[in-house]
Design an enzyme around this catalytic site. Structure first.
Site, PDB file in Angstrom:
ATOM      1  N   GLN A  96     -67.067   8.520 -23.904  1.00 27.69           N
ATOM      2  CA  GLN A  96     -66.379  10.441 -24.564  1.00 27.69           C
ATOM      3  C   GLN A  96     -67.043  10.807 -23.064  1.00 27.69           C
ATOM      4  O   GLN A  96     -68.621  11.017 -22.649  1.00 27.69           O
ATOM      5  CB  GLN A  96     -67.037  10.523 -25.292  1.00 27.69           C
ATOM      6  CG  GLN A  96     -66.098  11.764 -25.701  1.00 27.69           C
ATOM      7  CD  GLN A  96     -66.569  12.301 -27.344  1.00 27.69           C
ATOM      8  OE1 GLN A  96     -67.969  13.011 -27.383  1.00 27.69           O
ATOM      9  NE2 GLN A  96     -66.015  12.617 -27.910  1.00 27.69           N
ATOM     10  N   TYR A 130     -65.454  23.036 -27.155  1.00 34.05           N
ATOM     11  CA  TYR A 130     -65.720  22.282 -25.325  1.00 34.05           C
ATOM     12  C   TYR A 130     -65.279  23.421 -24.613  1.00 34.05           C
ATOM     13  O   TYR A 130     -64.527  23.411 -24.636  1.00 34.05           O
ATOM     14  CB  TYR A 130     -66.126  21.260 -24.990  1.00 34.05           C
ATOM     15  CG  TYR A 130     -67.762  20.572 -25.976  1.00 34.05           C
ATOM     16  CD1 TYR A 130     -67.031  20.378 -27.460  1.00 34.05           C
ATOM     17  CD2 TYR A 130     -67.450  19.284 -26.072  1.00 34.05           C
ATOM     18  CE1 TYR A 130     -68.524  19.946 -28.477  1.00 34.05           C
ATOM     19  CE2 TYR A 130     -68.985  18.395 -26.172  1.00 34.05           C
ATOM     20  CZ  TYR A 130     -68.991  18.789 -27.251  1.00 34.05           C
ATOM     21  OH  TYR A 130     -70.310  18.494 -27.964  1.00 34.05           O
ATOM     22  N   ALA A 190     -65.859   7.309 -38.414  1.00 34.44           N
ATOM     23  CA  ALA A 190     -67.235   6.854 -37.969  1.00 34.44           C
ATOM     24  C   ALA A 190     -68.200   7.024 -39.145  1.00 34.44           C
ATOM     25  O   ALA A 190     -68.529   6.703 -39.274  1.00 34.44           O
ATOM     26  CB  ALA A 190     -67.123   9.023 -37.352  1.00 34.44           C
ATOM     27  N   ARG A 191     -67.808   8.373 -40.087  1.00 32.57           N
ATOM     28  CA  ARG A 191     -69.119   8.266 -41.275  1.00 32.57           C
ATOM     29  C   ARG A 191     -69.230   6.608 -42.059  1.00 32.57           C
ATOM     30  O   ARG A 191     -69.766   6.764 -42.117  1.00 32.57           O
ATOM     31  CB  ARG A 191     -68.958   9.711 -41.931  1.00 32.57           C
ATOM     32  CG  ARG A 191     -69.238  11.038 -41.046  1.00 32.57           C
ATOM     33  CD  ARG A 191     -68.857  12.214 -41.955  1.00 32.57           C
ATOM     34  NE  ARG A 191     -67.230  11.804 -41.862  1.00 32.57           N
ATOM     35  CZ  ARG A 191     -66.291  12.679 -42.595  1.00 32.57           C
ATOM     36  NH1 ARG A 191     -67.312  13.735 -43.442  1.00 32.57           N
ATOM     37  NH2 ARG A 191     -65.621  12.982 -42.579  1.00 32.57           N
TER      38      ARG A 191
END
Length: 405
Positions: free
Chosen positions: A101, A171, A346-347
């Site tokens: 990433q 971002y 993810a989690r």
């Protein structure tokens, strides 16, 4: 009738063949030091590769020193290359692919940690890192676009199979897309076409640099989660432009803003007390007193980004990756039926790194993740699930590991 893909069967993503359609989503690891890879960072991704994912995503590799959200974050330069090579080799040895990433944090950067000014669409007092964000000049933007291309080239050189370009969460590219953050009056502000120039320019530069040597993914915001931010309709238009540009192999839709509303992405409990505990003073006191206003709570349910994501799916033909509450085989299969080519987890994987292997053996395997989000503050000390692990009991190997330099 078109056959629905098996999410645990091999699949092709651009030029890359994956052993299944499950991707470990980017979760900042907090395991680098002085901008270099550590043995703990390598082991972090080795665990998910050994646990069965088709591809793991290394987050977040900044394209320039001032684009970091932490002073210890890896940024692309010669000194970082040996460690990144060791990381890709470790993942490949476990049979998985690995994605880098890459991006520029813009107004989410930490000027105190990096020692450099943060830059964004305009002035911000203070920014996410309690410093000042100054407006990016045209020269800054040209440099940063070129830095994305250079980072992608370096990713190819050290063996990454894919690059995921960060166009979300406020971002830099996302901040330019958002009318809430971007108030510029020049050619980079105003209309969506102007606000999308940075994102489209970055993707064009990356594709021109690496061609089809790796898969190219964009992580794009559907909404900032705040009034006046980017809308789903605008996000769909941007996704269509990116598809028309021919710069993508896959698209991953996300939501929320690290600058404005981070919990809109995560859903579930808001760990305000845990965040405050890892913050320096006086930020710690501010988080304790005012944290509930910024770290809001949204109810969790499985596949919570599906409703918005399917609206993007209806307008583009690109392969899409479904992110947000994918925790079990049922969710993976729903994503496939909805027309998504891949899923990102993810989690659930932070709680159980071997979850994909166990689902492969028994499709009814449930996830043990309770969505307490106590993992979120751990990215300051080494991202992990504190429900099942005592991070203080294991050492962190700062600096470069043996043979990395």
């Amino acid at each position: 009738m078109e056959q629905v893909p098996d999410p645990l069967a091999p699949a092709v993503l651009g030029p890359v063949r994956l052993r299944n359609r499950v991707i470990k989503a980017a979760t900042f690891e907090g395991l680098s030091h002085d901008g270099l890879v550590t043995t703990d960072l390598v082991d972090f991704h080795r665990r998910y590769a050994a646990g069965g994912v088709g591809m793991t995503t290394v987050a977040y590799l900044a394209v320039s020193p001032e684009g970091r959200t932490s002073g210890h974050q890896v940024h692309w330069r010669d000194e970082a290359m040996p460690g990144l090579r060791a990381l890709t080799e470790a993942v490949h040895a476990e049979g998985a692919a690995v994605s880098a990433q890459i991006g520029h944090a813009g107004p989410v950067a930490d000027p105190k940690g990096t020692g450099l000014p943060a830059i964004g669409p305009g002035w911000a007092f203070p920014n996410q890192g309690a410093g000042i964000t100054r407006p990016a000049s045209s020269a800054d933007l040209e440099r940063i676009v070129a830095a994305h291309a250079d980072a992608a080239r370096r990713a190819v050189e050290v063996g990454f199979d894919a690059v995921e370009i960060h166009l979300g969460h406020s971002y830099l590219a996302s901040a330019f897309l958002s009318p809430k953050v971007n108030h510029r009056k020049d050619g980079y502000g105003g209309s969506l076409a102007n606000r999308a120039k940075v994102a489209r320019g970055i993707m064009r530069a990356v594709r021109d640099e690496v061609g089809d040597r790796v898969a190219i993914i964009a992580k794009l915001n559907m909404t900032d989660g705040v009034r006046g931010g980017i809308t789903l309709e605008e996000s769909i238009r941007t996704a269509c432009w990116l598809e028309q540009d021919g710069t993508l192999d896959a698209l991953e839709m996300t939501a929320g803003s690290s600058l404005l509303n981070p919990m809109f992405l995560f859903r579930g409990d808001a760990p305000v007390r845990e965040f405050a505990a890892v913050m320096p003073q006086p930020i710690r006191t501010g988080v304790r007193l005012m944290g509930k206003r910024f770290i809001r709570e949204y109810p969790y349910h499985d596949l919570y980004l599906l409703e918005m994501s399917r609206k993007v799916r209806a307008e583009v033909s690109l392969p899409m990756i479904l992110l947000g509450g994918v925790v079990d085989a049922a969710g993976m299969e729903t994503a496939m039926r909805e027309g998504f080519a891949f899923v990102a987890m993810a989690r659930a994987l932070l709680r159980e790194p071997d979850l994909v292997n166990r689902i492969s053996r028994e499709r009814s395997t449930p996830s043990l993740c309770i969505h307490c989000n106590q993992c979120m503050p751990t990215n300051f000390t080494g991202t992990h699930c504190p429900v099942v692990s005592d991070h203080t009991s294991r050492s962190t190997t700062w600096g470069t590991a043996a043979g990395y330099a």
